[in-house]
Design a protein around this motif. Sequence first.
Motif, PDB file in Angstrom:
ATOM      1  N   TYR A 207      42.222   4.104 -12.338  1.00  0.00           N
ATOM      2  CA  TYR A 207      43.333   5.036 -12.172  1.00  0.00           C
ATOM      3  C   TYR A 207      44.225   5.045 -13.416  1.00  0.00           C
ATOM      4  N   THR A 208      44.472   3.868 -13.985  1.00  0.00           N
ATOM      5  CA  THR A 208      45.332   3.788 -15.163  1.00  0.00           C
ATOM      6  C   THR A 208      44.689   4.460 -16.360  1.00  0.00           C
ATOM      7  N   VAL A 209      43.385   4.279 -16.554  1.00  0.00           N
ATOM      8  CA  VAL A 209      42.686   4.969 -17.641  1.00  0.00           C
ATOM      9  C   VAL A 209      42.788   6.482 -17.450  1.00  0.00           C
TER      10      VAL A 209
ATOM     11  N   ALA B 128      44.754  -0.224 -21.546  1.00  0.00           N
ATOM     12  CA  ALA B 128      44.730  -1.661 -21.822  1.00  0.00           C
ATOM     13  C   ALA B 128      46.130  -2.185 -22.127  1.00  0.00           C
ATOM     14  N   GLN B 129      46.881  -1.408 -22.895  1.00  0.00           N
ATOM     15  CA  GLN B 129      48.254  -1.810 -23.211  1.00  0.00           C
ATOM     16  C   GLN B 129      49.112  -1.855 -21.950  1.00  0.00           C
ATOM     17  N   ALA B 130      48.986  -0.851 -21.105  1.00  0.00           N
ATOM     18  CA  ALA B 130      49.784  -0.794 -19.880  1.00  0.00           C
ATOM     19  C   ALA B 130      49.435  -1.921 -18.921  1.00  0.00           C
ATOM     20  N   LEU B 131      48.180  -2.333 -18.914  1.00  0.00           N
ATOM     21  CA  LEU B 131      47.709  -3.349 -17.970  1.00  0.00           C
ATOM     22  C   LEU B 131      47.735  -4.757 -18.556  1.00  0.00           C
ATOM     23  N   HIS B 132      48.170  -4.861 -19.827  1.00  0.00           N
ATOM     24  CA  HIS B 132      48.187  -6.161 -20.519  1.00  0.00           C
ATOM     25  C   HIS B 132      46.787  -6.779 -20.543  1.00  0.00           C
ATOM     26  N   MET B 133      45.801  -5.954 -20.864  1.00  0.00           N
ATOM     27  CA  MET B 133      44.421  -6.386 -20.978  1.00  0.00           C
ATOM     28  C   MET B 133      43.886  -5.988 -22.347  1.00  0.00           C
ATOM     29  N   THR B 134      42.753  -6.557 -22.734  1.00  0.00           N
ATOM     30  CA  THR B 134      42.091  -6.090 -23.941  1.00  0.00           C
ATOM     31  C   THR B 134      41.313  -4.818 -23.620  1.00  0.00           C
ATOM     32  N   GLN B 135      41.101  -3.989 -24.644  1.00  0.00           N
ATOM     33  CA  GLN B 135      40.355  -2.754 -24.415  1.00  0.00           C
ATOM     34  C   GLN B 135      38.919  -3.025 -23.959  1.00  0.00           C
ATOM     35  N   PRO B 136      38.230  -4.016 -24.536  1.00  0.00           N
ATOM     36  CA  PRO B 136      36.874  -4.299 -24.038  1.00  0.00           C
ATOM     37  C   PRO B 136      36.856  -4.701 -22.564  1.00  0.00           C
ATOM     38  N   ALA B 137      37.893  -5.429 -22.114  1.00  0.00           N
ATOM     39  CA  ALA B 137      37.942  -5.832 -20.709  1.00  0.00           C
ATOM     40  C   ALA B 137      38.124  -4.622 -19.800  1.00  0.00           C
ATOM     41  N   VAL B 138      38.961  -3.674 -20.222  1.00  0.00           N
ATOM     42  CA  VAL B 138      39.148  -2.444 -19.449  1.00  0.00           C
ATOM     43  C   VAL B 138      37.839  -1.666 -19.392  1.00  0.00           C
ATOM     44  N   THR B 139      37.192  -1.518 -20.546  1.00  0.00           N
ATOM     45  CA  THR B 139      35.917  -0.794 -20.595  1.00  0.00           C
ATOM     46  C   THR B 139      34.874  -1.433 -19.691  1.00  0.00           C
ATOM     47  N   MET B 140      34.810  -2.765 -19.702  1.00  0.00           N
ATOM     48  CA  MET B 140      33.830  -3.475 -18.889  1.00  0.00           C
ATOM     49  C   MET B 140      34.066  -3.240 -17.398  1.00  0.00           C
ATOM     50  N   GLN B 141      35.338  -3.241 -16.968  1.00  0.00           N
ATOM     51  CA  GLN B 141      35.642  -3.035 -15.552  1.00  0.00           C
ATOM     52  C   GLN B 141      35.316  -1.608 -15.115  1.00  0.00           C
ATOM     53  N   VAL B 142      35.568  -0.639 -15.979  1.00  0.00           N
ATOM     54  CA  VAL B 142      35.222   0.742 -15.645  1.00  0.00           C
ATOM     55  C   VAL B 142      33.702   0.896 -15.582  1.00  0.00           C
ATOM     56  N   GLN B 143      32.999   0.267 -16.503  1.00  0.00           N
ATOM     57  CA  GLN B 143      31.533   0.324 -16.474  1.00  0.00           C
ATOM     58  C   GLN B 143      30.971  -0.318 -15.207  1.00  0.00           C
ATOM     59  N   SER B 144      31.596  -1.424 -14.767  1.00  0.00           N
ATOM     60  CA  SER B 144      31.163  -2.068 -13.523  1.00  0.00           C
ATOM     61  C   SER B 144      31.362  -1.141 -12.336  1.00  0.00           C
TER      62      SER B 144
ATOM     63  N   PHE C 262      28.958   2.762  -8.278  1.00  0.00           N
ATOM     64  CA  PHE C 262      28.768   4.088  -7.687  1.00  0.00           C
ATOM     65  C   PHE C 262      27.494   4.764  -8.197  1.00  0.00           C
ATOM     66  N   GLY C 263      26.941   4.231  -9.268  1.00  0.00           N
ATOM     67  CA  GLY C 263      25.721   4.818  -9.807  1.00  0.00           C
ATOM     68  C   GLY C 263      25.931   6.151 -10.477  1.00  0.00           C
ATOM     69  N   THR C 264      27.114   6.348 -11.065  1.00  0.00           N
ATOM     70  CA  THR C 264      27.416   7.621 -11.725  1.00  0.00           C
ATOM     71  C   THR C 264      28.519   7.413 -12.746  1.00  0.00           C
ATOM     72  N   LYS C 265      28.584   8.293 -13.737  1.00  0.00           N
ATOM     73  CA  LYS C 265      29.642   8.232 -14.732  1.00  0.00           C
ATOM     74  C   LYS C 265      30.947   8.777 -14.149  1.00  0.00           C
ATOM     75  N   LEU C 266      32.042   8.059 -14.433  1.00  0.00           N
ATOM     76  CA  LEU C 266      33.358   8.480 -13.961  1.00  0.00           C
ATOM     77  C   LEU C 266      34.150   9.203 -15.054  1.00  0.00           C
ATOM     78  N   PHE C 267      33.760   8.992 -16.305  1.00  0.00           N
ATOM     79  CA  PHE C 267      34.411   9.647 -17.443  1.00  0.00           C
ATOM     80  C   PHE C 267      33.353  10.253 -18.352  1.00  0.00           C
ATOM     81  N   ASN C 268      33.683  11.400 -18.900  1.00  0.00           N
ATOM     82  CA  ASN C 268      32.885  11.986 -19.985  1.00  0.00           C
ATOM     83  C   ASN C 268      33.555  11.595 -21.288  1.00  0.00           C
ATOM     84  N   ARG C 269      32.855  10.821 -22.107  1.00  0.00           N
ATOM     85  CA  ARG C 269      33.440  10.282 -23.337  1.00  0.00           C
ATOM     86  C   ARG C 269      32.959  11.079 -24.543  1.00  0.00           C
TER      87      ARG C 269
END
Length: 303
Positions: free
Chosen positions: A12-14, A24-40, A45-52
Motif C-alpha cells: 500500500y505504501t509503495v 522505503a524512506q517512509a517505512l524506515h526500511m531499505t529499498q531492497p527489503a521493500v522490493t523483496m516483500q512486494v515480490q513475495s 498471488f501469482g501475478t504482478k502487482l506493479f508495472n515497472r
Amino acid sequence: MALNFHQLHIFYTVAEKGSFSHAAQALHMTQPAVTMQVQSLEEYFGTKLFNRSTKKIELSEAGRTLLPYAKRSIDLMKETDIGMSKFTHMLEDRLYLGASMTVGEYILPRLLGPFGKEYPNISVSMKVINTRQILEEVLNHQLNFGLVEAEVQHPDVHVEAVMNDELVLILPKEHPLSACPSVQLEDVLQYSFVLREQGSGTRRVMEEELAKAGIDPGEMKIVMELGSTGAVKSAVEAGLGISILSQSSVKHEAALGVLQVKDIEGIRFSRSFYAIYLNSTILPISAVTFVSFLRERDLSQWL
C-alpha cells in the motif's frame, strides 16, 4: 507462504508513494527489503502487482484490485489498536513524541502524571519545538507522532483534534485595560504587542481569528516576537506590551496577580490541539494508547 499484514502495508505504501525508494524512506526500511516483500506478495498471488519501467511504476490491474483491500486491512489494524488500547495497562514501552511549545510546556506536564498512574509501564520521551518544526520532522521521518497547536494542511499527514483550548488577552498588572469591564477589539489594537514567533500555533490561531474579524494582523503594533510562551509572559509582566496566549499557560501568573487575563468582546480564540502523523505510519501501541487517553478522558480535571 502465508499472506501477512506487513506485506500488505508495504504494498500500500509503495502504491501511495509511487516509488519503492520513497516507500522505503517512509517505512524506515531499505529499498531492497521493500522490493523483496512486494515480490513475495506477487509470488503469493501469482501475478504482478506493479508495472515497472525505467521512469516510473504503476499499479497493474491486479494491483488496483488489491489496493482497496490493503487499505481496509490497514484501517482495521488502526481500529484494532484503538479498541485494545484501553487494556494495555501492563504494556512496557517508551512513547516518543514531539509537542509544540504551549502543549509541551503547559498542557502535557499536567497530563503525564495521570497518564503515568494509569499506564505505569509506558515511559515518555518528549521533544518540545514549534508547530512548523514538528510538521517538518514528521514529514522527514525524524518524528513519527506530534501534538500541535494549530491544524496543519498536508496531503501526507493525518490530523486529528484531541483537545480543546482557548486564547485570551494577557495584560501586565495595572494596565489601563484591566479596569475596563468590557474590552473592545478596537481598544486592544491601540497598544503594543509582544507575540510568539511566526510558525507557532498560537500565533497562527490568533492571526486567523483576527482576519475573520476583518483585522489585518500586519497592522498590529508588534514590538517584539519571542520564541517561547514563557518569554512572552515575562515581557508582558515587565510592561513591554500585551499579548494573546493560551489560557492554560497563564493560570499560575493570573492566580498570583502578576498578569491580568481578559476576554475581548465579540471575538473568541477557540482552538483544538491536534495529533499529527504520516498517513503511511501505523503508530506504535504506546502512541495509540496516549491519543486514546487524550481523546476519551475528561482532561479539565487536571488542567
